[in-house]
Design an enzyme around this catalytic site. Structure first.
Site, PDB file in Angstrom:
ATOM      1  N   CYS A  93       0.823  -1.205   0.000  1.00  0.00           N
ATOM      2  CA  CYS A  93       0.000   0.000   0.000  1.00  0.00           C
ATOM      3  C   CYS A  93       0.870   1.274   0.000  1.00  0.00           C
ATOM      4  CB  CYS A  93      -0.990  -0.076   1.152  1.00  0.00           C
ATOM      5  SG  CYS A  93      -2.491   0.809   0.778  1.00  0.00           S
ATOM      6  N   HIS A 126      -3.461  -5.459   1.837  1.00  0.00           N
ATOM      7  CA  HIS A 126      -2.793  -5.647   3.132  1.00  0.00           C
ATOM      8  C   HIS A 126      -2.790  -7.117   3.564  1.00  0.00           C
ATOM      9  CE1 HIS A 126      -2.347  -1.413   4.431  1.00  0.00           C
ATOM     10  NE2 HIS A 126      -3.318  -1.225   3.553  1.00  0.00           N
ATOM     11  N   GLU A 173      -1.072  -8.506   5.698  1.00  0.00           N
ATOM     12  CA  GLU A 173      -0.820  -8.637   7.151  1.00  0.00           C
ATOM     13  C   GLU A 173      -2.118  -8.573   7.965  1.00  0.00           C
ATOM     14  OE1 GLU A 173      -0.458  -5.991   5.376  1.00  0.00           O
ATOM     15  OE2 GLU A 173      -0.982  -4.211   6.536  1.00  0.00           O
TER      16      GLU A 173
END
Ligand code: GLN
Length: 192
Positions: A78, A171, A173
């Site tokens: 990002c 994302h 994560e």
């Protein structure tokens, strides 16, 4: 294997957790000198203008260029993708230019500030289904000939690689699926 996570701004702590889950040792990097101890670096999501300001203040630009020139892998998610891109639009801003892509910031519009999508990434030839979380995400609007698409959403590349540089506009994560972090850890492992 030690992998750094740039810990100036944004969601670095979750990347460190994801790295731990794939058996890598995550090291929070706050000063350029700390890059000497790691084999790869994740630049997390956050706000790219703030991130760039802090990176400049701490003199990270020459240090990351040197890190890249030494063949050590980088992974930008990002805002991290925006920082690593060759060109940034809407608005134009400085970037490191370490992967030949053009990105448009906040490309999915206000009404879609954040959203989830199902997608398939092809990692080391293996199709891997995953949930993709997009938050004020950039869009990869142009890819140079040397850039490989590893995952797409709605016709756009959302995970791409050129040599030792991996970028994602979503994302990984934020979900339980560790496939992308495992893939990056392998990039670091094989670069040594
Ligand atoms: N919109 C942010 C930017 O332009 C990036 C958002 C993110 O990293 N989740 O920098």
């Amino acid at each position: 294997m030690k992998i750094g996570v740039l810990a100036l701004q944004g969601d670095f702590a979750l990347h460190a957790k994801a790295l731990a889950r794939v058996g890598a040792e995550a090291v929070e990097v706050r000063k350029p000198g700390e890059l000497d101890a790691v084999g790869g670096l994740i630049i997390p999501g956050g706000e790219s203008t703030t991130l760039l300001h802090l990176m400049d203040e701490w003199e990270f630009f020459p240090a990351i260029e040197k890190f890249h020139a030494a063949g050590r892998p980088l992974f930008g998610t990002c805002a991290g993708c925006i920082v690593l891109a060759r060109e940034v639009e809407r608005p134009r801003q400085f970037s490191l230019g370490l992967i030949d892509v053009t990105v448009e910031r906040n490309a999915y519009g206000r009404q879609r500030e954040s959203f989830e999508a199902h997608g398939v990434a092809i990692l080391d030839g293996e199709p891997t289904a995953m949930e993709m979380v997009f938050i004020r995400a950039p869009r990869i609007a142009r890819m140079g000939p040397g850039v490989e698409t590893l995952a797409r959403h709605g016709g756009d590349a959302v995970l791409a690689r050129q040599g030792s540089v991996l970028v994602g506009t979503f994302h990984p994560e934020l979900t339980e699926n560790t496939a992308v972090h495992r893939y990056f850890a392998r990039m670091v492992e094989t670069s040594r």
